[in-house]
Design a protein around this motif. Structure first.
Motif, PDB file in Angstrom:
ATOM      1  N   ILE A  91      -2.740   5.273  -1.189  1.00  0.00           N
ATOM      2  CA  ILE A  91      -1.698   4.879  -2.142  1.00  0.00           C
ATOM      3  C   ILE A  91      -1.923   3.410  -2.473  1.00  0.00           C
ATOM      4  CG2 ILE A  91       0.765   4.589  -2.596  1.00  0.00           C
ATOM      5  CD1 ILE A  91       1.346   6.781  -0.603  1.00  0.00           C
ATOM      6  N   ILE A  92      -2.297   3.123  -3.706  1.00  0.00           N
ATOM      7  CA  ILE A  92      -2.476   1.740  -4.129  1.00  0.00           C
ATOM      8  C   ILE A  92      -1.115   1.113  -4.415  1.00  0.00           C
ATOM      9  CG2 ILE A  92      -3.373   0.230  -5.945  1.00  0.00           C
ATOM     10  CD1 ILE A  92      -5.744   2.094  -6.227  1.00  0.00           C
ATOM     11  N   VAL A  93      -0.821   0.045  -3.726  1.00  0.00           N
ATOM     12  CA  VAL A  93       0.369  -0.764  -4.003  1.00  0.00           C
ATOM     13  C   VAL A  93      -0.131  -2.006  -4.731  1.00  0.00           C
ATOM     14  CG1 VAL A  93       2.229  -2.145  -3.014  1.00  0.00           C
ATOM     15  CG2 VAL A  93       1.663   0.083  -2.016  1.00  0.00           C
ATOM     16  N   PRO A  94       0.220  -2.166  -6.005  1.00  0.00           N
ATOM     17  CA  PRO A  94      -0.387  -3.242  -6.804  1.00  0.00           C
ATOM     18  C   PRO A  94       0.235  -4.617  -6.598  1.00  0.00           C
ATOM     19  CG  PRO A  94       1.062  -1.951  -8.181  1.00  0.00           C
ATOM     20  CD  PRO A  94       1.076  -1.287  -6.823  1.00  0.00           C
ATOM     21  N   PHE A  95       0.704  -4.865  -5.379  1.00  0.00           N
ATOM     22  CA  PHE A  95       1.289  -6.153  -5.022  1.00  0.00           C
ATOM     23  C   PHE A  95       0.888  -6.502  -3.593  1.00  0.00           C
ATOM     24  CE2 PHE A  95       4.018  -4.382  -8.304  1.00  0.00           C
ATOM     25  CZ  PHE A  95       4.085  -5.442  -9.198  1.00  0.00           C
ATOM     26  N   PRO A  96       0.969  -7.772  -3.215  1.00  0.00           N
ATOM     27  CA  PRO A  96       0.558  -8.171  -1.869  1.00  0.00           C
ATOM     28  C   PRO A  96       1.413  -7.540  -0.771  1.00  0.00           C
ATOM     29  CG  PRO A  96       0.700 -10.073  -3.340  1.00  0.00           C
ATOM     30  CD  PRO A  96       1.332  -8.921  -4.057  1.00  0.00           C
ATOM     31  N   ALA A  97       0.886  -7.565   0.430  1.00  0.00           N
ATOM     32  CA  ALA A  97       1.618  -7.055   1.585  1.00  0.00           C
ATOM     33  C   ALA A  97       2.842  -7.914   1.874  1.00  0.00           C
ATOM     34  CB  ALA A  97       0.698  -7.018   2.803  1.00  0.00           C
ATOM     35  N   GLY A  98       3.864  -7.271   2.397  1.00  0.00           N
ATOM     36  CA  GLY A  98       5.034  -8.004   2.848  1.00  0.00           C
ATOM     37  C   GLY A  98       6.229  -7.985   1.929  1.00  0.00           C
ATOM     38  N   GLY A  99       6.026  -7.645   0.663  1.00  0.00           N
ATOM     39  CA  GLY A  99       7.133  -7.631  -0.284  1.00  0.00           C
ATOM     40  C   GLY A  99       7.834  -6.279  -0.329  1.00  0.00           C
ATOM     41  N   THR A 100       8.824  -6.178  -1.213  1.00  0.00           N
ATOM     42  CA  THR A 100       9.592  -4.943  -1.343  1.00  0.00           C
ATOM     43  C   THR A 100       8.708  -3.774  -1.751  1.00  0.00           C
ATOM     44  OG1 THR A 100      11.588  -6.180  -1.943  1.00  0.00           O
ATOM     45  CG2 THR A 100      11.534  -3.849  -2.518  1.00  0.00           C
ATOM     46  N   SER A 101       7.788  -3.985  -2.703  1.00  0.00           N
ATOM     47  CA  SER A 101       6.906  -2.904  -3.145  1.00  0.00           C
ATOM     48  C   SER A 101       6.033  -2.404  -2.003  1.00  0.00           C
ATOM     49  CB  SER A 101       6.026  -3.372  -4.308  1.00  0.00           C
ATOM     50  OG  SER A 101       6.802  -3.653  -5.453  1.00  0.00           O
ATOM     51  N   VAL A 131      -1.834   2.903   2.761  1.00  0.00           N
ATOM     52  CA  VAL A 131      -1.538   1.923   1.714  1.00  0.00           C
ATOM     53  C   VAL A 131      -2.706   0.957   1.560  1.00  0.00           C
ATOM     54  CG1 VAL A 131      -0.122  -0.099   1.156  1.00  0.00           C
ATOM     55  CG2 VAL A 131       0.961   2.035   1.868  1.00  0.00           C
ATOM     56  N   GLU A 132      -3.083   0.716   0.306  1.00  0.00           N
ATOM     57  CA  GLU A 132      -4.095  -0.298  -0.018  1.00  0.00           C
ATOM     58  C   GLU A 132      -3.466  -1.289  -0.986  1.00  0.00           C
ATOM     59  OE1 GLU A 132      -8.485  -0.739  -2.163  1.00  0.00           O
ATOM     60  OE2 GLU A 132      -7.790   1.236  -1.505  1.00  0.00           O
ATOM     61  N   ASN A 133      -3.265  -2.526  -0.540  1.00  0.00           N
ATOM     62  CA  ASN A 133      -2.657  -3.545  -1.386  1.00  0.00           C
ATOM     63  C   ASN A 133      -3.700  -4.139  -2.328  1.00  0.00           C
ATOM     64  OD1 ASN A 133      -1.117  -3.836   1.487  1.00  0.00           O
ATOM     65  ND2 ASN A 133       0.279  -4.105  -0.220  1.00  0.00           N
ATOM     66  N   LYS A 134      -3.417  -4.073  -3.630  1.00  0.00           N
ATOM     67  CA  LYS A 134      -4.302  -4.630  -4.658  1.00  0.00           C
ATOM     68  C   LYS A 134      -3.451  -5.467  -5.606  1.00  0.00           C
ATOM     69  CE  LYS A 134      -8.506  -3.052  -3.834  1.00  0.00           C
ATOM     70  NZ  LYS A 134      -9.709  -3.913  -3.761  1.00  0.00           N
ATOM     71  N   GLY A 135      -3.066  -6.661  -5.154  1.00  0.00           N
ATOM     72  CA  GLY A 135      -2.191  -7.501  -5.944  1.00  0.00           C
ATOM     73  C   GLY A 135      -2.928  -8.268  -7.029  1.00  0.00           C
ATOM     74  N   GLY A 136      -2.152  -8.855  -7.939  1.00  0.00           N
ATOM     75  CA  GLY A 136      -2.702  -9.692  -8.988  1.00  0.00           C
ATOM     76  C   GLY A 136      -2.273  -9.276 -10.369  1.00  0.00           C
TER      77      GLY A 136
END
Length: 326
Positions: free
Chosen positions: A37-47, A68-73
């Motif tokens: 599951i790509i989470v398009p935000f950094p770790a630690g936040g609500t998303s 979960v794979e965090n891919k923020g930006g």
């Protein structure tokens, strides 16, 4: 002779290739390996927390790890684009949300993906209101007094503005429907903006209900209104904007589960069923409800209609406000 060969031999189908794989149950064993599951935000936040709870629930429902794979930006665009380009086999999914799958489409240039056509929207997970909070020293004690003060003092209310966030566009939406003149002070993130409200460097802001709840409970912030259609259980004494003179006003942050376009319907249905069943568990729901979220877990067709409506609505708000991405 197996069933496929028999059907072809009897002339009931033109060829084996023309038969959908799902007709023969080839997705019956899904998932047979871990799912990302790509989470398009950094770790630690609500998303991120939403994504990890979703992964835990789906893993228990379907018997395989969901990771979960965090891919923020880029406001969620980088991870969301990666998900859109993934193989549509059900093994790469997306934590979709209001910013990266609705608000972002109102800006120019548009993102490299189209949330209306590049994804299958499986199930909305939850929704939560934004809350208008002010420093306790601000003279308005109610939302009505807030509107009256801003109208009497045009251009003097400074609010924390995280460009293109749900709180930002919610503020622009209120400015438009209520005819308010307020000044946004740009911040790179919600945390520094909120710190400046707490320090009385700026007057207030719209932000997520879970983030500000401890400060409101401690008396360090004053909550004037919530943006959901109904009052939020964690803010029972705080009125909605809609009941405060602006009927129909609604602006909620939401998250859900989506997959790349072309994901087999049988897999989509299996995931939808797992979401609805998994989040029907009171103990699971409570993990979201204690933070003020409303658990939705809608069907795919309902979530799809909702996403389409959010794209249209926030696109109009963004364009009318003339918001530009930095």
């Amino acid at each position: 002779m197996n069933r496929r060969t028999l059907l072809v031999a009897l002339g009931l189908v033109a060829s084996v290739a023309s038969i959908p794989a799902t007709a023969f149950g080839q997705n019956d064993d899904y998932p047979s390996r871990p799912v990302t599951i790509i989470v398009p935000f950094p770790a630690g936040g609500t998303s991120d927390l939403m994504g990890r709870l979703m992964a835990d629930v789906l893993g228990r429902q379907l018997g395989k790890p969901f990771v979960v794979e965090n891919k923020g930006g880029a406001g969620g665009a980088i991870g969301t684009d990666q998900a859109a380009r993934a193989k549509p086999d059900g093994y790469t999914l997306l934590l979709s949300g209001i910013g990266s799958n609705a608000i972002i489409h109102g800006f120019s240039p548009t993102p490299p993906y189209d949330s209306a056509t590049d994804f299958v929207h499986i199930s909305q997970l939850a929704a939560g209101p934004n809350v208008l909070v002010v420093n306790p020293s601000f003279p308005a004690k109610t939302f009505g007094e807030f509107v009256a003060w801003v109208k009497a003092n045009p251009g003097k209310f400074n609010f924390g503005q995280v460009n293109a966030s749900s709180g930002h566009v919610t503020t622009e939406y209120l400015k438009q429907v209520a005819g308010l003149d307020m000044v946004g002070i740009p911040y790179k993130g919600g945390a520094p903006a909120l710190n400046d409200v707490l320090a009385n460097q700026i007057n207030g802001m719209f932000t997520n209900q879970d983030v500000v709840l401890p400060h409101v409970q401690a008396g360090k912030l004053r909550a004037l209104a919530v943006t959901s259609e109904q009052r939020n259980p964690l803010y029972p004494d705080v009125p909605t904007v809609a009941e405060s003179g602006y009927p129909g006003f609604s602006a909620v942050s939401w998250t859900g589960l989506s997959a790349p376009k072309g994901t087999p319907p049988a897999i989509v249905k299996k995931l939808e069923t797992a979401m609805i069943k998994g989040f029907a568990d009171p103990a699971v729901r409570q993990k979201l409800e204690v933070a003020g979220f409303v658990v939705v877990t809608s069907k795919s067709e309902d979530f799809t209609r909702f996403v389409d409506s959010e794209i249209a609505r926030w696109g109009q708000v963004v364009q009318k406000a003339g918001i530009k991405l930095n």
